[in-house]
Design an enzyme around this catalytic site. Structure first.
Site, PDB file in Angstrom:
ATOM      1  N   SER A  68       0.837  -1.199   0.000  1.00 15.94           N
ATOM      2  CA  SER A  68       0.000   0.000   0.000  1.00 15.94           C
ATOM      3  C   SER A  68       0.871   1.248   0.000  1.00 15.94           C
ATOM      4  CB  SER A  68      -0.889   0.003   1.245  1.00 15.94           C
ATOM      5  OG  SER A  68      -1.651  -1.180   1.309  1.00 15.94           O
TER       6      SER A  68
HETATM    7  N1  SAH Z   1       0.056  -4.647   4.389  1.00 16.83           N
HETATM    8  C1  SAH Z   1       0.643  -5.175   3.188  1.00 16.83           C
HETATM    9  C2  SAH Z   1      -0.288  -4.955   2.012  1.00 16.83           C
HETATM   10  C3  SAH Z   1      -0.440  -6.188   1.211  1.00 16.83           C
HETATM   11  S1  SAH Z   1      -1.763  -6.161   0.031  1.00 16.83           S
HETATM   12  C4  SAH Z   1       2.039  -4.614   2.945  1.00 16.83           C
HETATM   13  O1  SAH Z   1       2.492  -3.783   3.734  1.00 16.83           O
HETATM   14  O2  SAH Z   1       2.689  -5.058   2.002  1.00 16.83           O
HETATM   15  C5  SAH Z   1      -2.951  -7.216   0.799  1.00 16.83           C
HETATM   16  C6  SAH Z   1      -2.520  -8.613   1.110  1.00 16.83           C
HETATM   17  O3  SAH Z   1      -3.668  -9.305   1.608  1.00 16.83           O
HETATM   18  C7  SAH Z   1      -2.021  -9.440  -0.077  1.00 16.83           C
HETATM   19  O4  SAH Z   1      -0.706  -9.838   0.160  1.00 16.83           O
HETATM   20  C8  SAH Z   1      -2.985 -10.636  -0.127  1.00 16.83           C
HETATM   21  O5  SAH Z   1      -2.359 -11.855  -0.465  1.00 16.83           O
HETATM   22  C9  SAH Z   1      -3.501 -10.676   1.299  1.00 16.83           C
HETATM   23  N2  SAH Z   1      -4.778 -11.367   1.490  1.00 16.83           N
HETATM   24  C10 SAH Z   1      -5.877 -11.343   0.686  1.00 16.83           C
HETATM   25  N3  SAH Z   1      -6.861 -12.105   1.210  1.00 16.83           N
HETATM   26  C11 SAH Z   1      -6.388 -12.627   2.383  1.00 16.83           C
HETATM   27  C12 SAH Z   1      -6.919 -13.504   3.397  1.00 16.83           C
HETATM   28  N4  SAH Z   1      -8.155 -14.002   3.308  1.00 16.83           N
HETATM   29  N5  SAH Z   1      -6.141 -13.814   4.444  1.00 16.83           N
HETATM   30  C13 SAH Z   1      -4.871 -13.317   4.556  1.00 16.83           C
HETATM   31  N6  SAH Z   1      -4.311 -12.486   3.644  1.00 16.83           N
HETATM   32  C14 SAH Z   1      -5.047 -12.138   2.572  1.00 16.83           C
END
Ligand code: SAH
Length: 218
Positions: A68
């Site tokens: 993000s």
């Molecule tokens: N906070 C992260 C943002 C990652 S984007 C950072 O700092 O990089 C959102 C993430 O949510 C993705 O990596 C995706 O794989 C994960 N995600 C999506 N659905 C999910 C679920 N049901 N349980 C755990 N993670 C999930």
């Protein structure tokens, strides 16, 4: 370790300029601004993208996912912590581990759930290199939170949920806050839910765009 201090576009000065912009964008909490100033965001990205780490934009982290933008991370941390240090926080959607590293400066312990095993491996590696020891990353589906670590002072969701399940709200301490993008596709709203002595309050903050929450592990 790989370029911890950073040079040029990945330097401490570049990061300080990012923090100035966060202030201009309305982030106020000294705790959050200090955390953003101290976590080397570039080290969570592959080398070819590190020079863009401090731009105001989400960036790819592989597996079709994104880190993000700095302001999105800072705002959700600010909404979650209410300016105070926390005991334990749950992050759903750990991705590359960047937001978990920021939260690790705001809370004694962070539990981060990520469904994609490859991202879990990389996030664990980066956090270990940075000697951040208070983050537990779980390779699991976090749709219904992580009850084993509950109750939490805050739950930060980094992927858009169609609605906030009761099971998730139930993992908040009284006074605890859940910050989540809620909605489908391009129609999403950042929502803050606070656990009260009795029931919950809910506030819609602004329109946002996150990757979708997906079921199961990968
Ligand atoms: N906070 C992260 C943002 C990652 S984007 C950072 O700092 O990089 C959102 C993430 O949510 C993705 O990596 C995706 O794989 C994960 N995600 C999506 N659905 C999910 C679920 N049901 N349980 C755990 N993670 C999930």
């Amino acid at each position: 370790m790989n370029n911890l201090a950073g040079i040029g576009m990945t330097s401490q000065r570049t990061r300080a300029r990012m923090v100035d912009r966060l202030r201009e964008q309305g982030v106020k909490s000294p705790l959050v601004l200090d955390a953003m100033a101290n976590v080397p965001r570039h080290l969570f990205l592959e080398e070819g993208l590190q020079h863009r780490a401090y731009e105001d934009t989400p960036l790819p982290i592989g597996e079709g996912q994104t880190i993000s933008s700095p302001v999105t991370v800072a705002q959700s941390c600010e909404l979650a912590c209410q300016g105070k240090p926390m005991e334990i926080v749950l992050e759903i959607g750990g991705g590359c581990g960047y937001q978990a590293a920021v939260l690790a400066r705001l809370a004694k312990k962070v539990v981060s759930v990520e469904r994609i095993a490859k991202l879990v491996g990389r996030a664990r590696h980066t956090l270990r290199e940075l000697r951040i020891n208070n983050v537990l990353i779980k390779n699991a589906d976090g749709s219904l939170g992580y009850p084993a670590g509950a109750p939490y002072d805050a739950i930060v969701v980094a992927a858009a949920m169609p609605y906030v399940p009761d099971e998730l709200k139930a993992q908040l301490k009284p006074g605890g806050r859940l910050v989540a993008p809620v909605g489908r596709g391009d129609v999403q709203t950042l929502v803050v839910i606070e656990a009260r002595e009795k029931g919950y309050s809910e506030r819609q903050v602004e329109a946002v765009k996150f990757v979708p929450l997906l079921p199961g592990v990968a």
